[in-house]
Scaffold this motif. Structure first.
Motif, PDB file in Angstrom:
ATOM      1  N   ASN A  66      14.834  37.877 -23.143  1.00 40.80           N
ATOM      2  CA  ASN A  66      14.444  36.678 -22.429  1.00 40.80           C
ATOM      3  C   ASN A  66      13.694  35.713 -23.343  1.00 40.80           C
ATOM      4  O   ASN A  66      13.168  34.724 -22.896  1.00 40.80           O
ATOM      5  CB  ASN A  66      13.590  37.025 -21.197  1.00 40.80           C
ATOM      6  CG  ASN A  66      12.346  37.807 -21.571  1.00 40.80           C
ATOM      7  OD1 ASN A  66      12.014  37.964 -22.742  1.00 40.80           O
ATOM      8  ND2 ASN A  66      11.651  38.320 -20.571  1.00 40.80           N
ATOM      9  N   GLY A  67      13.671  35.989 -24.630  1.00 38.50           N
ATOM     10  CA  GLY A  67      12.974  35.141 -25.603  1.00 38.50           C
ATOM     11  C   GLY A  67      13.909  34.127 -26.232  1.00 38.50           C
ATOM     12  O   GLY A  67      15.018  33.878 -25.764  1.00 38.50           O
ATOM     13  N   GLU A  68      13.461  33.572 -27.319  1.00 38.20           N
ATOM     14  CA  GLU A  68      14.211  32.550 -28.042  1.00 38.20           C
ATOM     15  C   GLU A  68      15.136  33.195 -29.070  1.00 38.20           C
ATOM     16  O   GLU A  68      14.727  34.081 -29.817  1.00 38.20           O
ATOM     17  CB  GLU A  68      13.222  31.624 -28.749  1.00 38.20           C
ATOM     18  CG  GLU A  68      13.861  30.497 -29.495  1.00 38.20           C
ATOM     19  CD  GLU A  68      12.829  29.589 -30.154  1.00 38.20           C
ATOM     20  OE1 GLU A  68      13.232  28.795 -31.006  1.00 38.20           O
ATOM     21  OE2 GLU A  68      11.637  29.706 -29.831  1.00 38.20           O
ATOM     22  N   SER A  69      16.387  32.734 -29.132  1.00 42.64           N
ATOM     23  CA  SER A  69      17.339  33.229 -30.131  1.00 42.64           C
ATOM     24  C   SER A  69      17.028  32.607 -31.486  1.00 42.64           C
ATOM     25  O   SER A  69      16.721  31.420 -31.582  1.00 42.64           O
ATOM     26  CB  SER A  69      18.769  32.859 -29.740  1.00 42.64           C
ATOM     27  OG  SER A  69      19.119  33.483 -28.536  1.00 42.64           O
ATOM     28  N   LEU A  70      17.109  33.431 -32.532  1.00 34.97           N
ATOM     29  CA  LEU A  70      16.922  32.967 -33.897  1.00 34.97           C
ATOM     30  C   LEU A  70      18.243  33.125 -34.637  1.00 34.97           C
ATOM     31  O   LEU A  70      19.031  34.022 -34.338  1.00 34.97           O
ATOM     32  CB  LEU A  70      15.847  33.790 -34.607  1.00 34.97           C
ATOM     33  CG  LEU A  70      14.470  33.836 -33.949  1.00 34.97           C
ATOM     34  CD1 LEU A  70      13.545  34.756 -34.734  1.00 34.97           C
ATOM     35  CD2 LEU A  70      13.882  32.449 -33.848  1.00 34.97           C
ATOM     36  N   ASP A 133      11.097  31.658 -39.085  1.00 31.09           N
ATOM     37  CA  ASP A 133      10.370  32.525 -38.165  1.00 31.09           C
ATOM     38  C   ASP A 133      10.290  33.959 -38.649  1.00 31.09           C
ATOM     39  O   ASP A 133       9.396  34.706 -38.267  1.00 31.09           O
ATOM     40  CB  ASP A 133      11.063  32.520 -36.799  1.00 31.09           C
ATOM     41  CG  ASP A 133      11.042  31.140 -36.173  1.00 31.09           C
ATOM     42  OD1 ASP A 133       9.952  30.598 -36.010  1.00 31.09           O
ATOM     43  OD2 ASP A 133      12.128  30.614 -35.871  1.00 31.09           O
ATOM     44  N   ARG A 162       6.483  33.382 -37.649  1.00 29.48           N
ATOM     45  CA  ARG A 162       6.077  32.544 -36.521  1.00 29.48           C
ATOM     46  C   ARG A 162       4.855  33.120 -35.812  1.00 29.48           C
ATOM     47  O   ARG A 162       4.734  34.321 -35.634  1.00 29.48           O
ATOM     48  CB  ARG A 162       7.211  32.429 -35.518  1.00 29.48           C
ATOM     49  CG  ARG A 162       6.811  31.534 -34.336  1.00 29.48           C
ATOM     50  CD  ARG A 162       7.793  31.582 -33.242  1.00 29.48           C
ATOM     51  NE  ARG A 162       8.945  30.790 -33.596  1.00 29.48           N
ATOM     52  CZ  ARG A 162       9.902  30.506 -32.739  1.00 29.48           C
ATOM     53  NH1 ARG A 162       9.855  30.975 -31.517  1.00 29.48           N
ATOM     54  NH2 ARG A 162      10.916  29.785 -33.109  1.00 29.48           N
TER      55      ARG A 162
END
Length: 186
Positions: A66-70, A133, A162
C-alpha cells in the motif's frame, strides 16, 4: 506480506514495512532468486529491531503493497578509497608498499591523491548526493563507527536513503545464504 500480526503472536506489537526489492533487481547484483522485504518489528516491551524477510518461492508481482512504488535507475558504482586499497590492482598494492603500507593500512594513507579521490567519490556517491530513495548493489562504504571495511563474504544489497535517518542497510551472506539488516545512525 501484511503489517498486521495474527492473534497468536503475542511477543510483538507489530511491524512496519520499510522496503521490498524485486527478484529481478536482486538477480542483477548476483543475489539469489525471490524478492526480499525489510521490516521494523516492535516488541510488546517497545523494543525495535529490523529484519529481512525473503522467500525464494515468492515472486514480486504476487506481493501486495500500500506504499509508493519505486523504480530502478542504473548508475555505475564508484568504489570508496578503502575498497580500492583492499581490492585494487597490483599497482595499488605497489603504491601502498612505496609508503610502507599494506592493503589493510588504507586508514593510514596520508597523501593528496587520497584526498582528491575521496572528494571524487563523494561527488559520485548516491549517498552523499542523496540521490534517490534506495541504493541497490554496488560498493558500500565505511560508517564512522566501523572498524574495518566489510569482507567480500558479505555482499552489500541495499541502503535506504529516503526519510533517513536512521538508514537501513541490507547485506547478503554467501556462506550462510541469508540476509541481515543493520540500522545506521550518525
Amino acid at each position: 506480506m501484511p503489517d498486521a500480526l495474527p492473534p497468536e503472536v503475542t511477543a510483538f506489537r507489530g511491524r512496519r514495512h520499510i522496503v521490498s526489492v524485486s527478484e529481478s533487481l536482486l538477480a542483477e547484483i548476483g543475489v539469489r532468486q525471490g524478492p526480499l522485504s525489510l521490516f521494523e518489528w516492535e516488541s510488546v516491551k517497545g523494543e525495535r529491531a529490523v529484519r529481512v524477510e525473503a522467500d525464494q518461492r515468492l515472486r514480486f508481482r504476487d506481493l501486495r503493497f500500500n506504499g509508493e512504488s519505486l523504480f530502478a535507475t542504473p548508475e555505475l558504482s564508484f568504489p570508496p578509497f578503502a575498497a580500492v586499497c583492499l581490492y585494487g590492482s597490483a599497482r595499488v598494492a605497489e603504491w601502498l608498499g612505496s609508503q610502507g603500507l599494506t592493503r589493510y593500512d588504507y586508514w593510514r594513507v596520508i597523501d593528496d591523491l587520497q584526498v582528491q579521490y575521496t572528494r571524487e567519490w563523494e561527488r559520485r556517491s548516491p549517498f552523499c548526493r542523496n540521490a534517490g530513495d534506495l541504493i541497490v548493489g554496488g560498493w558500500h562504504f565505511l560508517w564512522p563507527e566501523d572498524d574495518f571495511f566489510v569482507p567480500p563474504e558479505l555482499q552489500f544489497v541495499a541502503l535506504t536513503l529516503r526519510d533517513a535517518e536512521p538508514w537501513f542497510e541490507i547485506w547478503y551472506s554467501r556462506p550462510r545464504c541469508g540476509f541481515q539488516a543493520r540500522e545506521r545512525i550518525t
